[in-house]
Design an enzyme around this catalytic site. Structure first.
Site, PDB file in Angstrom:
ATOM      1  N   LYS A 113      33.042 -15.212  34.413  1.00 21.79           N
ATOM      2  CA  LYS A 113      33.303 -14.577  35.694  1.00 21.79           C
ATOM      3  C   LYS A 113      33.652 -16.019  36.792  1.00 21.79           C
ATOM      4  CE  LYS A 113      31.812 -10.268  34.701  1.00 21.79           C
ATOM      5  NZ  LYS A 113      30.416  -9.371  34.990  1.00 21.79           N
ATOM      6  N   CYS A 116      30.010  -0.096  34.627  1.00 23.59           N
ATOM      7  CA  CYS A 116      28.742  -0.160  34.025  1.00 23.59           C
ATOM      8  C   CYS A 116      27.589  -0.235  35.103  1.00 23.59           C
ATOM      9  CB  CYS A 116      28.614  -1.522  33.396  1.00 23.59           C
ATOM     10  SG  CYS A 116      29.887  -1.841  32.073  1.00 23.59           S
ATOM     11  N   GLN A 156      27.624 -11.961  39.064  1.00 25.22           N
ATOM     12  CA  GLN A 156      28.759 -11.560  40.025  1.00 25.22           C
ATOM     13  C   GLN A 156      28.581 -12.429  41.257  1.00 25.22           C
ATOM     14  OE1 GLN A 156      32.118 -10.023  40.313  1.00 25.22           O
ATOM     15  NE2 GLN A 156      30.683  -9.023  39.013  1.00 25.22           N
TER      16      GLN A 156
HETATM   17  C1  PLP Z   1      29.891  -8.945  34.274  1.00 25.16           C
HETATM   18  C2  PLP Z   1      28.395  -8.650  34.777  1.00 25.16           C
HETATM   19  C3  PLP Z   1      27.250  -8.577  33.663  1.00 25.16           C
HETATM   20  C4  PLP Z   1      27.451  -8.633  32.323  1.00 25.16           C
HETATM   21  O1  PLP Z   1      28.167  -9.760  31.837  1.00 25.16           O
HETATM   22  P1  PLP Z   1      28.765 -10.276  30.407  1.00 25.16           P
HETATM   23  O2  PLP Z   1      29.404 -11.131  30.603  1.00 25.16           O
HETATM   24  O3  PLP Z   1      29.251  -8.752  30.165  1.00 25.16           O
HETATM   25  O4  PLP Z   1      27.402 -10.202  29.606  1.00 25.16           O
HETATM   26  C5  PLP Z   1      26.145  -8.342  34.277  1.00 25.16           C
HETATM   27  N1  PLP Z   1      25.731  -8.229  35.490  1.00 25.16           N
HETATM   28  C6  PLP Z   1      26.677  -8.151  36.267  1.00 25.16           C
HETATM   29  C7  PLP Z   1      26.106  -7.986  37.834  1.00 25.16           C
HETATM   30  C8  PLP Z   1      28.082  -8.340  35.949  1.00 25.16           C
HETATM   31  O5  PLP Z   1      29.022  -8.323  37.087  1.00 25.16           O
END
Ligand code: PLP
Length: 404
Positions: free
Chosen positions: A224, A362, A201
């Protein structure tokens, strides 16, 4: 200052309509959109030099290998790793964390302790629980407070010579909190523990310097930060990567194979079994180039203004509560309005063309802390506009009217 109108032209998806309305994409914490510059690199790969890497003597294979390794060097430079072979290509953050957690099974034992934070994504919780189950090590949790910050005095008390590993995110995807990872790393090293930072993030908002942080492992997902899905990286200090056993067995990760014995390849190949996401890795490099061409200082300044503006406008809505109110946060706003279920707000604003995330993001332990099932989460990127914030706030007002 950013020329957002021009930047938006780089993103074809931003000019599409959703449910008859112009798309307002505010789900950037789940995945970012992809600029034409990165799409072009993907199209070029499959149109011009698609081939397997590291094996072929033929020209296409050479071209693909060169581009893939060039991308590794771009990633190394971006995160300021000392060595290119400290960058391991993975399928993303989740894969990177599982690789490290799996490797530590041979390095820790019953009686050892590992520390997680209350603000983690499930992908930085579950692999470590599996590690503890396998080894008998104990999982400890740094608690959070109402503001959505980690309680650092409690962290001090959790650390001891039993602590072997600390894993914490750089920025919380559910609340936007920027965690004090410099302090967390320093204190962990003081008791001889290693630190893994989940930077999934953080990577769209800031440019971390892994050497300055002195972090042992840093992991991100390309999707991301304007790259494609299915690719990411694990940065690990060379000394740690040498200590960890390979994660998967297969082609590419070996030096020599006989039925009696197999010896492993050197870094980074030891951790890169099988044919990787070649196109994805190359596009990851292109995404880093793109984001650096915008400039991370410019991105931070603009996104902070957008965050302040959106926070102020949303708080004008009666009964709206924002979760995560620390001063140190990035452009994520998690909120609820009265007793309205977040899903209902999400569905109504979707009818108006607006993409936000609803649910637990999540990060169920955070929702449990606030005793809520979930939130509505609006997350901003440098290509969002003040006008989009206005559209969004009006849509939430409309949803609240309909639902109360
Ligand atoms: C999106 C995210 C993940 C998971 O990333 P993936 O691309 O789904 O493996 C893990 N930690 C944080 C803080 C995230 O924002």
């Amino acid at each position: 200052m950013l020329d957002v109108a021009t930047i938006r032209k780089d993103f074809p998806i931003l000019s599409r309509k959703v449910n008859g309305k112009p798309l307002v994409y505010l789900d950037n914490a789940a995945t970012s959109q992809t600029p034409q510059q990165v799409i072009d690199v993907i199209v070029d790969y499959y149109s011009i030099y698609n081939a397997n890497i590291h094996r072929g003597v033929h020209t296409l294979s050479q071209e693909a290998t060169d581009k893939y390794e060039e991308a590794r060097h771009k990633i190394q430079a971006h995160f300021n790793a000392e060595k290119a072979h400290e960058i391991i290509f993975t399928s993303g953050t989740t894969h990177s964390i599982n690789l490290v957690a799996n490797g530590f099974a041979s390095l820790i034992q019953k009686g050892d302790e590992v520390i997680v934070s209350a603000l983690e994504h499930h992908s930085n919780i579950v692999p470590w629980q599996m590690l503890c189950e396998k080894t008998g090590a104990t999982l400890k949790v740094i608690p959070m407070n109402e503001e959505g910050e980690l309680v650092m005095s409690d962290y001090d008390n959790l650390l001891s010579n039993k602590t072997k590993l600390v894993f914490v995110n750089h920025i919380s995807n559910a609340l936007g909190t920027i965690n004090p990872i410099e302090e967390i790393i320093k204190k962990a090293h003081h008791v001889g523990a290693a630190v893994l930072v989940d930077g999934a993030q953080a990577c769209p908002h800031i440019k971390p310097d892994v050497q300055k942080l002195d972090v042992d492992f840093y992991v991100v997902s390309a999707h991301k930060m304007c790259g494609p899905t299915g690719v990411g990286m694990l940065y690990g200090k060379e000394t740690w990567l040498n200590k960890l056993p390979p994660y998967q067995g297969g082609g590419e990760m070996i030096a020599e194979v006989t039925f009696e014995e197999t010896t492993y390849a050197d870094l980074p190949h030891k951790f890169e079994a099988g044919t990787p996401n070649i196109c994805g890795g190359i596009a990851f490099g292109a995404a880093i180039d793109y984001m650096n061409s915008i400039g991370f200082d410019n991105i931070a300044t603009y996104e902070n203004e957008l965050l302040d503006y959106a926070t102020k406008k949303l708080l004008e809505i009666d009964g709206l509560r924002i979760y995560g109110n620390t001063k140190n946060k990035t452009s994520v706003i998690s909120f609820n309005v009265g007793n309205i279920h977040p899903y209902d707000i999400g569905s109504i604003v979707d009818k108006l063309g607006i993409a936000v995330r609803t649910g637990h993001h999540c990060a169920q332990p955070i929702m449990d802390y606030y005793k809520i099932p979930g939130t509505v989460r609006a997350s901003f990127a440098f290509y969002n506009t003040f006008k989009e914030v206005d559209t969004f706030v009006d849509a939430v007002k409309r949803a609240v009217q309909m639902l109360s």
